[in-house]
Write a protein that holds these residues in place. Sequence first.
Motif, mmCIF file in Angstrom:
data_model
loop_
_atom_site.group_PDB
_atom_site.id
_atom_site.type_symbol
_atom_site.label_atom_id
_atom_site.label_comp_id
_atom_site.label_asym_id
_atom_site.label_seq_id
_atom_site.Cartn_x
_atom_site.Cartn_y
_atom_site.Cartn_z
ATOM 1 N N TRP A 122 3.634 -11.308 10.853
ATOM 2 C CA TRP A 122 2.757 -10.295 10.262
ATOM 3 C C TRP A 122 3.453 -8.933 10.245
ATOM 4 C CZ3 TRP A 122 0.172 -6.024 12.615
ATOM 5 C CH2 TRP A 122 -0.795 -5.416 11.806
ATOM 6 N N GLU A 123 4.108 -8.586 11.337
ATOM 7 C CA GLU A 123 4.809 -7.304 11.416
ATOM 8 C C GLU A 123 6.028 -7.273 10.500
ATOM 9 O OE1 GLU A 123 5.581 -6.793 15.577
ATOM 10 O OE2 GLU A 123 3.555 -6.019 15.988
ATOM 11 N N GLU A 124 6.706 -8.414 10.362
ATOM 12 C CA GLU A 124 7.868 -8.479 9.472
ATOM 13 C C GLU A 124 7.449 -8.254 8.025
ATOM 14 O OE1 GLU A 124 11.328 -11.707 8.139
ATOM 15 O OE2 GLU A 124 10.330 -11.916 10.085
ATOM 16 N N PHE A 125 6.349 -8.867 7.630
ATOM 17 C CA PHE A 125 5.830 -8.648 6.280
ATOM 18 C C PHE A 125 5.537 -7.168 6.058
ATOM 19 C CE2 PHE A 125 2.340 -7.868 3.406
ATOM 20 C CZ PHE A 125 2.610 -8.665 2.295
ATOM 21 N N ASP A 126 4.871 -6.562 7.014
ATOM 22 C CA ASP A 126 4.456 -5.165 6.890
ATOM 23 C C ASP A 126 5.661 -4.225 6.828
ATOM 24 O OD1 ASP A 126 2.143 -3.442 6.742
ATOM 25 O OD2 ASP A 126 2.726 -2.656 8.695
ATOM 26 N N ALA A 127 6.716 -4.537 7.588
ATOM 27 C CA ALA A 127 7.904 -3.685 7.602
ATOM 28 C C ALA A 127 8.696 -3.803 6.309
ATOM 29 C CB ALA A 127 8.786 -4.051 8.793
ATOM 30 N N GLY A 128 8.687 -4.984 5.695
ATOM 31 C CA GLY A 128 9.364 -5.183 4.419
ATOM 32 C C GLY A 128 10.867 -4.988 4.459
ATOM 33 N N ARG A 134 10.417 -8.897 1.675
ATOM 34 C CA ARG A 134 10.446 -8.241 0.365
ATOM 35 C C ARG A 134 9.879 -9.161 -0.708
ATOM 36 N NH1 ARG A 134 15.980 -6.970 2.067
ATOM 37 N NH2 ARG A 134 16.010 -4.879 3.001
ATOM 38 N N PHE A 135 10.265 -10.433 -0.655
ATOM 39 C CA PHE A 135 9.758 -11.371 -1.666
ATOM 40 C C PHE A 135 8.270 -11.619 -1.469
ATOM 41 C CE2 PHE A 135 9.078 -15.398 -3.843
ATOM 42 C CZ PHE A 135 9.733 -15.153 -5.049
ATOM 43 N N ALA A 136 7.829 -11.706 -0.221
ATOM 44 C CA ALA A 136 6.401 -11.878 0.051
ATOM 45 C C ALA A 136 5.602 -10.699 -0.490
ATOM 46 C CB ALA A 136 6.169 -12.032 1.561
ATOM 47 N N ASN A 137 6.129 -9.498 -0.333
ATOM 48 C CA ASN A 137 5.459 -8.316 -0.881
ATOM 49 C C ASN A 137 5.465 -8.327 -2.401
ATOM 50 O OD1 ASN A 137 4.512 -6.009 1.098
ATOM 51 N ND2 ASN A 137 6.269 -6.987 2.075
ATOM 52 N N THR A 138 6.524 -8.855 -2.998
ATOM 53 C CA THR A 138 6.555 -9.007 -4.448
ATOM 54 C C THR A 138 5.429 -9.929 -4.899
ATOM 55 O OG1 THR A 138 8.929 -8.601 -4.612
ATOM 56 C CG2 THR A 138 7.927 -9.854 -6.396
ATOM 57 N N ASN A 170 3.975 -0.394 -7.020
ATOM 58 C CA ASN A 170 5.031 -1.378 -7.235
ATOM 59 C C ASN A 170 6.438 -0.828 -7.030
ATOM 60 O OD1 ASN A 170 3.911 -4.117 -8.451
ATOM 61 N ND2 ASN A 170 2.640 -2.458 -9.245
ATOM 62 N N GLN A 171 6.560 0.286 -6.339
ATOM 63 C CA GLN A 171 7.870 0.922 -6.223
ATOM 64 C C GLN A 171 8.905 0.056 -5.501
ATOM 65 O OE1 GLN A 171 7.953 4.391 -3.505
ATOM 66 N NE2 GLN A 171 5.834 3.900 -3.004
ATOM 67 N N HIS A 172 8.445 -0.915 -4.704
ATOM 68 C CA HIS A 172 9.386 -1.786 -3.993
ATOM 69 C C HIS A 172 9.362 -3.228 -4.500
ATOM 70 C CE1 HIS A 172 10.252 1.427 -1.229
ATOM 71 N NE2 HIS A 172 8.975 1.535 -0.891
ATOM 72 N N ALA A 174 10.606 -4.683 -7.115
ATOM 73 C CA ALA A 174 11.901 -5.184 -7.586
ATOM 74 C C ALA A 174 12.839 -5.542 -6.445
ATOM 75 C CB ALA A 174 12.561 -4.151 -8.488
ATOM 76 N N GLU A 175 12.581 -5.029 -5.243
ATOM 77 C CA GLU A 175 13.441 -5.342 -4.099
ATOM 78 C C GLU A 175 13.326 -6.811 -3.707
ATOM 79 O OE1 GLU A 175 12.517 -2.597 -0.983
ATOM 80 O OE2 GLU A 175 12.978 -0.838 -2.207
ATOM 81 N N GLY A 176 12.207 -7.422 -4.043
ATOM 82 C CA GLY A 176 12.046 -8.854 -3.797
ATOM 83 C C GLY A 176 12.584 -9.674 -4.948
ATOM 84 N N SER A 177 12.299 -9.214 -6.174
ATOM 85 C CA SER A 177 12.783 -9.917 -7.358
ATOM 86 C C SER A 177 12.826 -8.965 -8.539
ATOM 87 C CB SER A 177 11.874 -11.104 -7.704
ATOM 88 O OG SER A 177 12.241 -11.654 -8.949
ATOM 89 N N ARG A 178 14.018 -8.615 -8.961
ATOM 90 C CA ARG A 178 14.180 -7.768 -10.139
ATOM 91 C C ARG A 178 13.653 -8.482 -11.386
ATOM 92 N NH1 ARG A 178 14.144 -3.036 -12.115
ATOM 93 N NH2 ARG A 178 15.300 -2.365 -10.266
#
Length: 221
Positions: A122-128, A134-138, A170-172, A174-178
Motif C-alpha cells: 500500500w505504501e509503495e503504491f502511494d509513494a509511486g 508507477r504502472f499501478a498508478n497509471t 495525470n502529470q505522472h 506517462a511514468e507508468g506507460s507513455r
Amino acid sequence: MEKTNGKRLEKQLQFLLEIDKEKFVERQTYLSDGKRRENDAEHAWHMAVMTLLLSEYSNTPIDVLKTVAMVLIHDLVEIYAGDTYAYDEAAKETQTRREADAADRLFAMLPADQADKIRALWEEFDAGETQEARFANTMDNLQPTMLNNSIDGQGWVEHHVTEDQILERNQHTAEGSRILWDYSLHQWIEPHVRAGHIASDGKTEKKQEQDSKAEKKRKNL
C-alpha cells in the motif's frame, strides 16, 4: 485434515469479511452504461484485469502479480477513510491523514507478517517510486478516464472538470506507460475538450508541445 493455527486463520477470515465493505464505497465514476456509479471493489477488479492485459505497455518490465496485488489493495483503506474524488481539493487536504489512520486500523486485523506485507504494498503504491507502483498508478488514472469517455464525459460534465485539472491529475501517468498516456490523451481526453464536455483552457496543446520537446531531448541524449 492438516492442523491449522486457529488464531491466525480467524484473523485472516475476519479481515476478508471486513474488506467486503469495499463494495459499499461509492466512487464518483459512472459505470459504462451511465446509470450508476461504480464502487471501490468494481474499480479494483477492473484495474487488476487491465494490469494483466496491458502490462506489456509498461515503460519497463514489471512484476505483474505484484502490480495486480497493489491495485487490489490500494483502496481498501477507503472502507474507513471514504473515497476522495480526484478533483475535490478540500477533501484531498485531509486525504493522507485519513487514509493513514484507516491503514493502521484495517491492516492491524491481519497476522503481523501479512499486515507488514500488505502495508508495504500500500505504501509503495502511494509513494509511486517503483515501476510497479508507477504502472499501478497509471491504471488508477486510466480506468476512470476510459469509463468517462465511454459515456460522453458524463462524470466530467457533472463535476465541471477542467482540462487543467485533468492534466494535473495525470502529470505522472506517462511514468507508468507513455503509450497508454498518449492514447488516453489523444483518444479520450482531447475529443471531450473539443466537444465541450471538459472545460478548455488550452492546456492540452501546451502539454503536447512540452511532451514533444521532452521526447526529442530524450532521443538526442
